[in-house]
Scaffold this motif. Structure first.
Motif, PDB file in Angstrom:
ATOM      1  N   VAL A  26      34.866  33.338  37.702  1.00 34.91           N
ATOM      2  CA  VAL A  26      35.427  34.180  38.761  1.00 34.91           C
ATOM      3  C   VAL A  26      36.919  33.914  38.927  1.00 34.91           C
ATOM      4  O   VAL A  26      37.709  34.851  39.143  1.00 34.91           O
ATOM      5  CB  VAL A  26      34.672  33.940  40.082  1.00 34.91           C
ATOM      6  N   GLN A  30      39.463  37.005  38.545  1.00 31.19           N
ATOM      7  CA  GLN A  30      40.338  37.422  39.631  1.00 31.19           C
ATOM      8  C   GLN A  30      41.794  37.503  39.184  1.00 31.19           C
ATOM      9  O   GLN A  30      42.530  38.398  39.585  1.00 31.19           O
ATOM     10  CB  GLN A  30      40.232  36.435  40.795  1.00 31.19           C
ATOM     11  N   ARG A  33      41.427  39.775  35.141  1.00 29.70           N
ATOM     12  CA  ARG A  33      40.435  40.808  34.857  1.00 29.70           C
ATOM     13  C   ARG A  33      39.786  40.600  33.498  1.00 29.70           C
ATOM     14  O   ARG A  33      39.405  41.559  32.808  1.00 29.70           O
ATOM     15  CB  ARG A  33      41.044  42.206  34.916  1.00 29.70           C
ATOM     16  N   ARG A 162      47.605  33.041  44.325  1.00 25.06           N
ATOM     17  CA  ARG A 162      46.955  34.241  44.853  1.00 25.06           C
ATOM     18  C   ARG A 162      47.874  35.448  44.740  1.00 25.06           C
ATOM     19  O   ARG A 162      47.432  36.560  44.423  1.00 25.06           O
ATOM     20  CB  ARG A 162      46.540  34.008  46.307  1.00 25.06           C
ATOM     21  N   PHE A 166      46.839  38.862  42.659  1.00 26.54           N
ATOM     22  CA  PHE A 166      46.549  40.112  43.354  1.00 26.54           C
ATOM     23  C   PHE A 166      47.739  41.073  43.407  1.00 26.54           C
ATOM     24  O   PHE A 166      47.544  42.281  43.420  1.00 26.54           O
ATOM     25  CB  PHE A 166      46.063  39.814  44.775  1.00 26.54           C
ATOM     26  N   GLU A 227      34.465  39.204  42.254  1.00 25.81           N
ATOM     27  CA  GLU A 227      35.691  39.145  43.046  1.00 25.81           C
ATOM     28  C   GLU A 227      35.656  38.028  44.087  1.00 25.81           C
ATOM     29  O   GLU A 227      36.616  37.833  44.818  1.00 25.81           O
ATOM     30  CB  GLU A 227      35.899  40.479  43.778  1.00 25.81           C
ATOM     31  N   ASN A 228      34.560  37.271  44.173  1.00 26.81           N
ATOM     32  CA  ASN A 228      34.362  36.367  45.294  1.00 26.81           C
ATOM     33  C   ASN A 228      33.948  34.981  44.830  1.00 26.81           C
ATOM     34  O   ASN A 228      32.806  34.779  44.404  1.00 26.81           O
ATOM     35  CB  ASN A 228      33.281  36.958  46.221  1.00 26.81           C
ATOM     36  N   SER A 276      30.716  40.893  47.523  1.00 30.74           N
ATOM     37  CA  SER A 276      31.967  41.609  47.260  1.00 30.74           C
ATOM     38  C   SER A 276      31.939  42.960  47.956  1.00 30.74           C
ATOM     39  O   SER A 276      30.894  43.600  48.057  1.00 30.74           O
ATOM     40  CB  SER A 276      32.178  41.806  45.761  1.00 30.74           C
TER      41      SER A 276
END
Length: 283
Positions: A26, A30, A33, A162, A166, A227-228, A276
């Motif tokens: 994960v 994140q 991808r 992060r 993102f 995603e989590n 998610s």
């Protein structure tokens, strides 16, 4: 009732391993991808390095530290040397690279250490209803999750990581070295994968020892939501407990089928995973 308790405790221990490997998947997904199909091979090489160091020094814990260090280096090198050159191309490019790396590293492990199983010790005692090794698995995975949470939430490095994952363009405009942050993310994920490998490998290691664990880890990651990270942890534990019940009551030959059934059921109800939220993407 005793049998039910034994199965539950065994499932928690196995689920911790699935959760750790799922968490490593994960983290990378994140950030880039990319589903890193090479993760079990990176963990495998880390475990073999631990085996070599332990044999040379007689200390399991020196080998354990060597495994984590090897995972760190392999993860960083994989992103920097193999994934970054294909970044921005077809989404399949990185997947093909990781699949190729999986085959290469498994073959290399067989060439160096042979395909024969080697005895590999547990970190602590493994006898009893819930052995010290089982406690260690839960505690180490829980500790790794807490450290990761603290890193992401309360440190400048976590904030930059992060942002790079993102909002990479905005992060670059803010002076964040996005490439370095992605490399760091791969390195951290590979360390967690090496931890999972060290917990899953005993009592014997061989080039394909982590293949089944990886299948369950992918299922756990998808069940929890790619995603989590929290979903990966919960998904791993839930899957471990459910498969333990299936193995104990219906037979171990049905565990893989049960994992597939759980995966299909969850995807039918919640395609994005249990934890998610569905998001719209521009195409």
């Amino acid at each position: 009732m005793d049998h039910f308790i034994d199965l539950t405790l065994s499932g928690l221990s196995a689920g911790a391993v699935y959760a750790a490997l799922a968490l490593s998947l994960v983290i990378i997904y994140q950030a880039t991808r990319v589903v890193n199909f090479a993760q079990p091979a990176l963990a495998l090489i880390s475990v073999y390095i631990a085996y070599t160091v332990s044999q040379a020094t007689g200390s399991y814990w020196l080998g354990f530290g060597a495994a984590l260090a090897t995972g760190l280096v392999l993860g960083a090198a994989t992103e920097r040397l193999l994934i970054r050159p294909v970044h921005g191309r077809s989404p399949l490019s990185a997947i093909i690279v990781t699949l190729g790396l999986l085959l290469v590293l498994q073959g290399l492990a067989g060439m160096i250490w042979s395909n024969e199983p080697h005895s590999f010790s547990y970190p602590l005692g493994f006898r009893g209803r819930f052995s010290p090794s089982d406690w260690f698995a839960l505690a180490s995975v829980g500790g790794a999750a807490l450290l990761l949470f603290g890193l992401y939430r309360f440190t400048p490095l976590g904030l930059r990581m992060r942002a790079a994952a993102f909002r990479p363009e905005a992060a670059r405009l803010s002076g964040v070295r996005v490439g370095l942050m992605l490399t760091t993310g791969w390195a951290i994920a590979s360390v967690i994968g090496a931890l999972a490998g060290m917990l899953a490998a005993p009592p014997f290691i061989f080039p394909n020892v982590l293949d089944t664990v990886f299948i369950y880890a992918i299922a756990a990651a998808v069940v929890g939501g790619l995603e989590n990270p929290f979903g990966a942890l919960v998904g791993g534990v839930l899957l471990g407990v459910c498969l333990s019940y299936v193995s104990g009551y219906a037979g171990p030959e049905l565990t893989t089928l049960a994992a597939l059934a759980i995966l299909v059921l969850v995807l039918s109800i919640r395609p994005d995973g249990l934890f998610s939220r569905p998001t719209a993407r521009k195409v």
